[in-house]
Write an enzyme that holds these catalytic residues in place. Structure first.
Site, PDB file in Angstrom:
ATOM      1  N   LYS A  49       0.837  -1.219   0.000  1.00 19.36           N
ATOM      2  CA  LYS A  49       0.000   0.000   0.000  1.00 19.36           C
ATOM      3  C   LYS A  49       0.863   1.256   0.000  1.00 19.36           C
ATOM      4  O   LYS A  49       0.739   2.137   0.851  1.00 19.36           O
ATOM      5  CB  LYS A  49      -0.958   0.007   1.196  1.00 19.36           C
ATOM      6  CG  LYS A  49      -1.969  -1.118   1.133  1.00 19.36           C
ATOM      7  CD  LYS A  49      -3.043  -0.999   2.176  1.00 19.36           C
ATOM      8  CE  LYS A  49      -4.095  -2.082   2.024  1.00 19.36           C
ATOM      9  NZ  LYS A  49      -3.585  -3.460   2.301  1.00 19.36           N
ATOM     10  N   VAL A  50       1.717   1.317  -0.987  1.00 15.56           N
ATOM     11  CA  VAL A  50       2.725   2.379  -1.069  1.00 15.56           C
ATOM     12  C   VAL A  50       2.013   3.737  -1.150  1.00 15.56           C
ATOM     13  O   VAL A  50       1.134   3.941  -1.991  1.00 15.56           O
ATOM     14  CB  VAL A  50       3.628   2.138  -2.298  1.00 15.56           C
ATOM     15  CG1 VAL A  50       4.775   3.130  -2.312  1.00 15.56           C
ATOM     16  CG2 VAL A  50       4.154   0.705  -2.298  1.00 15.56           C
ATOM     17  N   ASP A  66       3.587   7.305  -0.400  1.00 11.00           N
ATOM     18  CA  ASP A  66       4.524   8.343   0.035  1.00 11.00           C
ATOM     19  C   ASP A  66       4.754   9.326  -1.109  1.00 11.00           C
ATOM     20  O   ASP A  66       4.078   9.270  -2.140  1.00 11.00           O
ATOM     21  CB  ASP A  66       5.830   7.673   0.501  1.00 11.00           C
ATOM     22  CG  ASP A  66       6.466   8.417   1.667  1.00 11.00           C
ATOM     23  OD1 ASP A  66       6.618   9.655   1.564  1.00 11.00           O
ATOM     24  OD2 ASP A  66       6.826   7.764   2.664  1.00 11.00           O
ATOM     25  N   ILE A  67       5.713  10.213  -0.941  1.00  8.95           N
ATOM     26  CA  ILE A  67       6.063  11.112  -2.042  1.00  8.95           C
ATOM     27  C   ILE A  67       6.705  10.304  -3.169  1.00  8.95           C
ATOM     28  O   ILE A  67       7.151   9.163  -2.943  1.00  8.95           O
ATOM     29  CB  ILE A  67       7.024  12.228  -1.582  1.00  8.95           C
ATOM     30  CG1 ILE A  67       8.331  11.627  -1.041  1.00  8.95           C
ATOM     31  CG2 ILE A  67       6.365  13.135  -0.568  1.00  8.95           C
ATOM     32  CD1 ILE A  67       9.463  12.633  -0.927  1.00  8.95           C
ATOM     33  N   THR A  81      10.259   8.640  -2.623  1.00  9.60           N
ATOM     34  CA  THR A  81      10.276   7.520  -1.674  1.00  9.60           C
ATOM     35  C   THR A  81       9.533   6.323  -2.256  1.00  9.60           C
ATOM     36  O   THR A  81       9.978   5.169  -2.102  1.00  9.60           O
ATOM     37  CB  THR A  81       9.658   7.971  -0.329  1.00  9.60           C
ATOM     38  OG1 THR A  81      10.338   9.147   0.097  1.00  9.60           O
ATOM     39  CG2 THR A  81       9.773   6.897   0.730  1.00  9.60           C
ATOM     40  N   SER A  83     -11.929  -2.145   1.666  1.00  9.15           N
ATOM     41  CA  SER A  83     -13.115  -2.970   1.950  1.00  9.15           C
ATOM     42  C   SER A  83     -13.668  -2.801   3.357  1.00  9.15           C
ATOM     43  O   SER A  83     -14.785  -3.220   3.630  1.00  9.15           O
ATOM     44  CB  SER A  83     -12.748  -4.442   1.746  1.00  9.15           C
ATOM     45  OG  SER A  83     -11.696  -4.797   2.624  1.00  9.15           O
ATOM     46  N   GLY A 106     -17.008 -10.569   5.097  1.00  2.04           N
ATOM     47  CA  GLY A 106     -18.424 -10.653   4.716  1.00  2.04           C
ATOM     48  C   GLY A 106     -18.723 -10.720   3.230  1.00  2.04           C
ATOM     49  O   GLY A 106     -19.869 -10.944   2.847  1.00  2.04           O
ATOM     50  N   GLY A 136      -7.917 -14.369   2.745  1.00  2.00           N
ATOM     51  CA  GLY A 136      -6.883 -14.648   3.737  1.00  2.00           C
ATOM     52  C   GLY A 136      -7.356 -15.552   4.848  1.00  2.00           C
ATOM     53  O   GLY A 136      -7.295 -16.781   4.747  1.00  2.00           O
ATOM     54  N   ARG A 137      -7.895 -14.929   5.912  1.00  2.00           N
ATOM     55  CA  ARG A 137      -8.160 -15.672   7.145  1.00  2.00           C
ATOM     56  C   ARG A 137      -9.070 -16.869   6.981  1.00  2.00           C
ATOM     57  O   ARG A 137      -8.861 -17.882   7.656  1.00  2.00           O
ATOM     58  CB  ARG A 137      -8.734 -14.709   8.203  1.00  2.00           C
ATOM     59  CG  ARG A 137      -7.690 -13.741   8.738  1.00  2.00           C
ATOM     60  CD  ARG A 137      -8.325 -12.598   9.461  1.00  2.00           C
ATOM     61  NE  ARG A 137      -9.059 -11.730   8.542  1.00  2.00           N
ATOM     62  CZ  ARG A 137      -9.814 -10.699   8.926  1.00  2.00           C
ATOM     63  NH1 ARG A 137      -9.940 -10.420  10.220  1.00  2.00           N
ATOM     64  NH2 ARG A 137     -10.427  -9.952   8.036  1.00  2.00           N
TER      65      ARG A 137
HETATM   66  O1  3DU Z   1      -9.893 -10.400   5.325  1.00  2.00           O
HETATM   67  P1  3DU Z   1      -8.921 -11.447   4.872  1.00  2.00           P
HETATM   68  O2  3DU Z   1      -8.235 -12.192   5.974  1.00  2.00           O
HETATM   69  O3  3DU Z   1      -9.529 -12.370   3.843  1.00  2.00           O
HETATM   70  O4  3DU Z   1      -7.705 -10.715   4.131  1.00  2.00           O
HETATM   71  C1  3DU Z   1      -7.850  -9.694   3.195  1.00  2.00           C
HETATM   72  C2  3DU Z   1      -6.496  -9.205   2.774  1.00  2.00           C
HETATM   73  O5  3DU Z   1      -6.614  -8.145   1.858  1.00  2.00           O
HETATM   74  C3  3DU Z   1      -5.625  -8.695   3.903  1.00  2.00           C
HETATM   75  O6  3DU Z   1      -4.279  -8.959   3.534  1.00  2.00           O
HETATM   76  C4  3DU Z   1      -5.871  -7.209   3.889  1.00  2.00           C
HETATM   77  O7  3DU Z   1      -4.773  -6.497   4.409  1.00  2.00           O
HETATM   78  C5  3DU Z   1      -6.019  -6.948   2.397  1.00  2.00           C
HETATM   79  N1  3DU Z   1      -6.845  -5.815   2.016  1.00  2.00           N
HETATM   80  C6  3DU Z   1      -8.124  -5.685   2.455  1.00  2.00           C
HETATM   81  O8  3DU Z   1      -8.615  -6.531   3.225  1.00  2.00           O
HETATM   82  C7  3DU Z   1      -8.876  -4.586   2.019  1.00  2.00           C
HETATM   83  C8  3DU Z   1      -8.370  -3.690   1.166  1.00  2.00           C
HETATM   84  O9  3DU Z   1      -9.130  -2.705   0.732  1.00  2.00           O
HETATM   85  C9  3DU Z   1      -7.084  -3.858   0.701  1.00  2.00           C
HETATM   86  C10 3DU Z   1      -6.342  -4.933   1.147  1.00  2.00           C
END
Ligand code: 3DU
Length: 215
Positions: A64-65, A67-68, A71, A119, A178, A194-195
């Protein structure tokens, strides 16, 4: 980017050992992973090369870069030098900052993903108000890859409308946050999960079951 099963594993575990253990179970289903600060800060940036060598996955670095420009260039260059296939940058910092990331991606012949709207609920406070403009900026800059939320399908659809059907959208928020996998893939090219996979008692079954719901 071609992504197996349109599914990107977000690997926010806190050790390389755990990351490898999970990847070992999922090679049949997954060829692209997303790592971010949790794993990178725990293991160092060399984790990118380690995972790529072991699994031959594509690795998207969710740094999620934001910065200026000067950098941002350094951050992206270091990430690509470490072996990343793609990096995610924020758009709210403006076009000069994003251009620096895009230039770095071009220099290394790698990909840049532009994050439009996030999200989580907090994204409604500040980011959402500017997300359409961020997406439009990406279009004006000729950026092809975007990140947009699975948790608000109306917003995902709107961002798809702005970036067009040729753009490639990856979408986080499926599962724990969700979002619904199949509905998300109406507008996104790939989902990020992810989770609900890596925290599951059996990541392989969780992954397999998720893929079944996409059919
Ligand atoms: O909620 P989860 O565990 O399925 O992971 C979602 C991943 O996506 C997690 O790495 C989070 O940092 C990333 N992410 C978002 O959840 C929402 C965003 O808008 C951008 C990245």
């Amino acid at each position: 980017m071609e992504i197996k099963n349109n599914l990107i594993l977000a690997l926010d575990v806190l050790s390389g050992k755990k990351a490898i253990e999970i990847c070992n179970q999922l090679t049949e289903y997954i060829d692209t992973i997303k790592i971010g600060y949790p794993l990178t800060l725990a293991e160092g940036i060399s984790i990118i090369g380690i995972l790529k060598e072991k699994f031959d996955f594509k690795v998207i670095c969710d740094y999620k870069v934001a910065d200026i420009d000067a950098t941002n260039s350094k951050i992206c260059n270091q990430t690509f030098k470490a072996g990343a296939d793609a990096i995610i940058c924020h758009g709210f910092v403006g076009s000069d900052s994003v251009q620096a990331c895009f230039n770095s991606a071009k220099k290394y012949d790698k990909e840049l993903f532009l994050l439009t709207e996030m999200s989580h609920p907090g994204a409604k406070e500040f980011l959402q108000k500017n997300a359409d403009a961020i997406a439009q900026m990406g279009v004006d800059m000729n950026i092809k890859n975007y990140v947009a939320p699975a948790t608000r399908l109306d917003r995902l659809r709107e961002i798809r409308n702005i970036v067009g059907n040729d753009a490639y959208i990856i979408s986080p928020g499926v599962g724990k946050q969700g979002g619904d996998a199949k509905k998300t893939l109406k507008y996104a090219n790939a989902i990020i999960v992810g989770r609900s996979i890596y925290e599951s008692d059996n990541p392989k079954i969780a992954c397999e079951n998720l893929i079944k719901t996409l059919k």
